[in-house]
Structure formats: structure tokens, C-alpha cells
Design an enzyme around this catalytic site. Structure first.
Site, PDB file in Angstrom:
ATOM      1  N   HIS A 120     -30.099  -5.945  -5.997  1.00 18.50           N
ATOM      2  CA  HIS A 120     -30.651  -6.875  -6.977  1.00 18.50           C
ATOM      3  C   HIS A 120     -32.001  -7.438  -6.534  1.00 18.50           C
ATOM      4  O   HIS A 120     -32.754  -7.951  -7.350  1.00 18.50           O
ATOM      5  CB  HIS A 120     -29.666  -8.008  -7.275  1.00 18.50           C
ATOM      6  N   ASP A 147     -24.360  -3.129  -4.527  1.00 19.20           N
ATOM      7  CA  ASP A 147     -25.474  -4.072  -4.363  1.00 19.20           C
ATOM      8  C   ASP A 147     -26.220  -3.855  -3.045  1.00 19.20           C
ATOM      9  O   ASP A 147     -26.519  -4.802  -2.328  1.00 19.20           O
ATOM     10  CB  ASP A 147     -24.988  -5.512  -4.470  1.00 19.20           C
ATOM     11  N   SER A 165     -30.435 -13.268   0.248  1.00 21.05           N
ATOM     12  CA  SER A 165     -29.970 -11.947  -0.178  1.00 21.05           C
ATOM     13  C   SER A 165     -30.627 -10.839   0.630  1.00 21.05           C
ATOM     14  O   SER A 165     -31.849 -10.802   0.786  1.00 21.05           O
ATOM     15  CB  SER A 165     -30.284 -11.724  -1.655  1.00 21.05           C
TER      16      SER A 165
END
Length: 623
Positions: free
Chosen positions: A175, A206, A284
Site C-alpha cells: 500500500h 501487502d 508501514s
């Protein structure tokens, strides 16, 4: 009724989206959410042409903000138990004999877990040299406009984290680099940004693989090595570049839980590590370390709720290794496989006795997906009692490490696309062994568009496009309609190329007078022929020699155009609305008829919904 929101882990501006697979409930609080930790800077959208009430000042929603409407009634009501949405690699139970993924080996190029190098003393992690392997990611995103599929959204930027794994490659979250037009990375203590290239994207897990060609970037770099799956209460340290500053950040906690969990970005269920260390926007893609300095996973999302605190999630190294090995084997990422069956638990003794199951084990096959390889092997009413000689419990769980059990999908996620599994089944009271090939699931309504740009076809101002989850999010569920939403949520693809093609909108012109208010309606037939997908529709229109173009929609609604007048006005309509082409580039390729699709298309198109009973029952799970 409120449903949860699933956000990935980048710093999003009010990122809220509903997980399609896990409808998690919250009583009164609307703040319940999974939240992705990439740091987002969204520019304001210009007012969209051809859109009536678009908000010109609202920032573009990233994929982490995208609604993935709830597939299931609650988080226990139904589980994709076999990697149907792509299941991650999980820690292997001692009794199964599975091999762990190892360090890089030059012969097989498999990524293995290494626990012998880069050990540091507890408490000195923040001073360890290998923190230099963690870099900051700067990405510029340009997402498609699914409502106006011939154009893109206004670009926006975000920041996240990544880390070096050797061989000129970096790992981050998918993402963080979704819809990327430019990706740059910067090392710790450096003021130079280097251009990176996205080699592979694993939407379901992901994870994304990056490469940097500059030799200057790699000078003195020491890549990280993947460690083993941690134990409960093991100390964990999350490293990355979250909001609050520009330098590297370190937060500490412990491992709270290890189980199959919802992956917000991919709308999938894979193994995840729950920790209580702070994961904030910008974390992230950053690594998580144990006390020995081994990388045990990748930070990717956090659970936000007024009723819970300090719930962050890390992608374990087993899932990471599966992703890397998949890429090395195939030269690209193919995804986690699935079995493609709807299962029911066998906890009730009377139910087991009726099915002639002697022991407290097994799950009942309620339904088999038509596009899965299991459709040729398994039948409704079969009871699956083992998977590669590992016994499946009556609750749909299998042994996991010592004194633990985990969802049946765990075993399937150990496999790669194309692998064959041996199932032990009971059919009509007889125990038998069958072989089933495992491949990624075929989604009738996809969560992500391959290639980035959606397909479209414009015929005399009638705009046709395949239905997708991003389009549903962009158009809002209310404008899509309940009947179409039900198909999107619960229908199964009957063949691999099947699509739900809809009339997105009508570009007003004198040739289509009377149809201007039509929008978001499924087209079923063209001149009496059932539509398989948008390529099929484009082919039928191009080959049509009839006087009229007859489009048949749901509820027997008709739209009829005179063919010659429609063709004559098409170019003028495109010019009036500033559209470069009447069709997307992928529809310019010749159409090839698939013989296997003809039999399936004769059945009621798109009318194979999973009922509310099947979705909302705690005893059911998808494999």
C-alpha cells in the site's frame, strides 16, 4: 449497524474503509478501525468533469481509505479458510514436517530464516548498526478515476518505511507504493534521495519488493536477515519513519497474539503478529526486531478503537518468505493459492453421525467454486478430514506449534500456486484420498485492478465498465443499488474471465435522448447475446451489422440505438467531453473466444449468490 473500518498503516487523512472479509462490529463507537501507517499528503481534487455533485475540496482517497464492504456478518461469521483470498505463510506446527523458508541460497535462490547473525544485547537495539538498513520511502501516487475511467485522479504523496534485504533489493508494504508514478528512498543520516523501482507487488499479503540501481546508495549497507516466528510475550521493537519527525523512530512492546488476521489492504486473511508497540502513520513497511536483532516481520497496520488500545500488526517472516520465494520461482508474484470451497464446522454430534463421520473431526463441504480446481474433485456433502495427512478438527482448525491450533487456511497458505495437495475426505461414509491443485482465487468483482487503469467502452455516449470494488467505493454503495451490491458481495464467477459489466453513466447527446439518467446498471445481453465480459461486449458491438444496437439490462430495461447514427456521432461525443478514445487500450487487442466459457454462460449469468444464511452463520468458513 456500524461496521469496522480497515485502514492500512500509512499516515492517512481520515482513512476509513470497511474490510470486505471481516465485518467486525462495534457497538456505538464509529472510531473502530484498522489503520494503515503510511504517511499521506493528499492534494485537493479538482472538480471532476461529468460528475454532478463532486466535492472539489476533498482529498483523493488512497487505497488505505478505500471501502471494502463487509463480506461477512461479523468477524466470526465466515472465514476464508483456504487462502481463497490469499493466505499467508504461517508458523508450522511441529507435527507437520514443513520445512522453514531459509536464507538466500545461490542454488535454489530461496529465502531462509536466519537467526545466527546480527545478534545484539537486549537494550542496545537503538544503537545497533543494522538500523542503517531501514530507509524512508517517498512515493507519488496517481490513482485511476474509476468513475471516469479514461483519466486519472490528481496525484498525492505519502511517506513510509522500507528495509534492505540484500541483492540490491528493499522490502516495504504494497500500500506504500500503490499506483506509484515515482518512488524515492533515503537512507538514515543521508540527505540524498534515490529513485527506486517496484519489482513486485503482493496485494493480498501487502508486501512490495523494490530495487535501487544506484551503487552509491548501497555503499556500506548491511542487509537484514529474516528471523523465526516469535513466541508470545517475546519483546519486539518496531523501527521506521512515522509522523512526528524526520529521523528514525524506535518503539518497543511485546508479542500479544499470533493468529490468522484480516489484512486491510488486500482484503485477505493471513497469519499476523499482534503487538502492543506503537505503530503510527509512516511506520508501514518498517521492520520489527526481536531482542537478538533478528527481523521478525514488517509493520503494516493498527487497530483503532475507543474500546481497545495498543493493537498493532506485523506481517511475519513466514509470509514475507513465501512472497520472496514466489517471486524467485516465477519471476513475478503469483499470489497465495486457495482451495475454493465453502465449509461448515462439524461440532454437532448428530450432524457427524448423519454424515457417517465416526470421530470428532472434519469440515463439511457446502459448496465448491466453479472456477476452482476442486470443482472437478470435491462434491457437496464431502467431509474433509485431513490436508496432506494433517488432521482437520471439527471446528476447522489444525495443530499449530505446541499446544496451539490455528485456522485450516493455514495449511493451504503454505502452498504455492500450482501445487497439489492431498485431501482425506469422507464421501457417503467411505474414507478416500483425492488430489487437488491449488491456485489463486478468481474474483467476480476484483478488489484491485491489474495494470492500474480500468477497462471501459463508450458507445454513442453510453459508458460501459466492469464492476470493481474501487468503483463501488468511488460511486458510493447507495448509487450502486442493492441488487448490484448483492451480486458484488456474494456471487461467484462461473468461469475465469467472467465480469459484471455495467453502464456507468450516459454522456448526454441527441442520439441517446431518454437514457441520460441511466447509471450503474448491469448489462445482461447485447442483441440477444449474453455478455461474458467487457471484451466480449466490445467484440459484439464491433461485429454487429444489424440496424439497431439493443442493450438489455437488469429488470428487462432496454436501451436501443440506431447503429449508423450511433457510430456517426461517437467521435463528436468524445470531442465534446474531452475523451481521448472510445475504449481503453486493453480492448484494442483482438478478442479470442474461450470455448470453456460457453457452457457456463448458458446458466443464469451472475446469479449464484451465497445466501445470507451461509454468510452469517458462525459454523461456516471459506477454504
Amino acid at each position: 449497524m456500524a461496521i469496522t473500518v480497515a485502514n492500512c498503516c500509512f499516515s492517512a487523512l481520515s482513512s476509513t474503509f470497511k474490510s470486505r472479509y471481516c465485518h467486525l462490529r462495534f457497538a456505538t463507537s464509529p472510531s473502530h478501525s484498522y489503520f494503515d501507517a503510511r504517511s499521506l499528503k493528499a492534494t485537493n481534487n479538482k472538480k471532476r468533469a461529468l460528475k454532478g455533485s463532486s466535492s472539489s475540496a476533498s482529498p483523493r482517497k488512497s487505497n488505505a481509505e478505500k471501502k471494502l464492504p463487509g463480506r461477512l456478518k461479523d468477524d466470526k461469521s465466515g472465514l476464508y479458510a483456504d487462502g481463497i483470498s490469499g493466505q499467508g505463510d504461517m508458523g508450522r506446527p511441529q507435527s507437520t514436517g514443513f520445512k522453514s523458508f531459509g536464507t538466500q541460497r545461490k542454488d535454489k535462490k530461496e529465502f531462509q530464516l536466519d537467526s545466527r547473525e546480527q545478534q545484539v544485547e537486549p537494550g542496545s537495539l537503538q544503537d545497533a548498526n543494522f538500523l542503517n538498513a531501514v530507509v524512508k520511502v517517498y512515493c507519488t501516487h496517481t490513482a485511476p478515476d474509476y468513475s471516469l475511467p479514461w483519466q486519472k485522479q490528481r496525484q498525492y504523496t505519502s511517506t513510509g518505511s522500507a528495509f534492505m534485504i540484500g541483492d540490491g533489493k528493499l522490502l516495504t508494504n504494497a500500500h506504500c507504493v500503490e499506483h506509484d508514478t515515482q518512488v524515492k528512498v533515503k537512507r538514515r543520516g543521508d540527505d540524498t534521495k534515490y529513485v527506486a523501482k517496484v519489482l513486485a507487488r503482493g496485494v493480498d499479503c501487502d508486501i512490495a519488493l523494490l530495487s535501487v540501481e544506484s551503487e552509491e546508495f548501497w555503499k556500506g549497507a548491511k542487509p537484514l536477515h529474516l528471523g523465526h516466528l516469535p513466541r508470545l510475550q517475546d519483546a519486539v521493537t518496531v523501527v521506521g519513519y512515522p509522523l512526528g519527525g524526520d529521523t528514525i523512530s524506535v518503539t518497543k512492546g511485546v508479542v500479544s497474539r499470533i493468529e490468522v488476521t484480516s489484512y486491510a489492504h488486500g482484503s485477505s486473511y493471513l497469519l499476523g503478529i499482534q503487538i502492543d508497540a506503537a505503530i503510527n502513520p509512516g511506520n508501514s513497511g518498517g521492520p520489527a526486531f526481536n531482542e537478538q536483532g533478528e527481523c521478525i516481520g514488517v509493520a503494516f497496520q493498527v487497530y483503532r478503537s475507543e474500546e481497545a488500545e495498543n493493537i498493532g500488526y506485523v506481517i511475519p517472516t513466514t509470509v514475507v518468505s513465501h512472497f520472496l520465494n514466489d517471486y524467485e520461482r516465477n519471476g513475478k508474484y503469483t499470489g497465495f493459492p486457495c482451495l475454493g470451497v465453502l465449509l461448515q464446522k462439524l461440532e454437532n454430534p448428530a450432524l457427524r453421525a448423519c454424515l457417517q463421520v465416526q470421530s470428532n473431526e472434519g469440515v463439511l463441504v457446502r459448496r465448491v467454486e466453479p472456477t476452482s480446481d476442486a470443482n472437478n474433485v470435491l462434491k457437496q456433502g464431502d467431509v474433509i478430514v485431513s490436508f496432506d495427512d494433517v488432521h482437520v478438527g471439527s471446528e476447522g482448525t489444525v495443530p499449530f506449534r505446541s499446544n496451539e491450533r490455528i485456522a485450516f487456511r493455514y495449511l493451504i497458505s503454505q502452498k504455492f500456486a500450482g501445487d497439489v495437495a492431498e485431501l482425506g475426505i469422507i464421501r457417503a461414509g467411505k474414507l478416500m484420498k483425492v488430489q487437488v491443485a491449488l491456485n489463486p482465487r478468481v474474483h467476480l468483482v476484483p478488489y484491485h485492478i491489474d495494470g492500474g487503469q480500468p477497462s471501459y467502452l463508450i458507445i454513442a455516449g453510453l459508458v460501459f465498465t466492469p464492476l470493481s470494488e474501487p468503483l463501488i467505493e468511488e460511486e458510493c454503495e447507495e448509487s450502486i443499488g442493492l441488487k448490484l451490491l448483492a451480486k458484488a458481495r456474494y456471487s461467484l464467477a462461473r468461469f475465469k474471465e467472467e465480469q459484471i459489466v455495467i453502464l456507468s453513466q450516459v454522456l448526454a447527446n441527441e442520439v441517446n435522448i431518454g437514457y441520460e439518467d441511466m447509471s450503474n446498471q448491469q448489462i445482461l445481453k447485447f442483441n440477444g447475446t449474453r455478455i461474458k465480459n467487457i471484451r466480449h461486449l466490445a467484440h459484439l458491438v464491433a461485429c454487429c451489422q444489424d440496424k439497431y444496437l439493443v442493450f438489455e439490462f437488469e429488470d428487462n430495461y432496454l436501451a436501443v440505438l440506431e447503429r449508423e447514427a450511433a457510430m456517426a456521432t461517437s467521435s463528436r461525443i468524445l470531442k465534446d467531453y474531452g475523451i481521448p478514445s472510445e475504449r481503453s487500450d486493453d480492448l484494442l487487442e483482438p478478442y479470442v473466444e474461450s470455448l470453456g466459457d460457453n457452457q457456463a454462460i448458458e446458466q443464469d449469468f451472475g446469479e449464484s449468490p451465497v445466501s445470507n444464511l451461509e454468510i452469517g452463520f458462525d459454523g461456516l468458513l471459506w477454504a
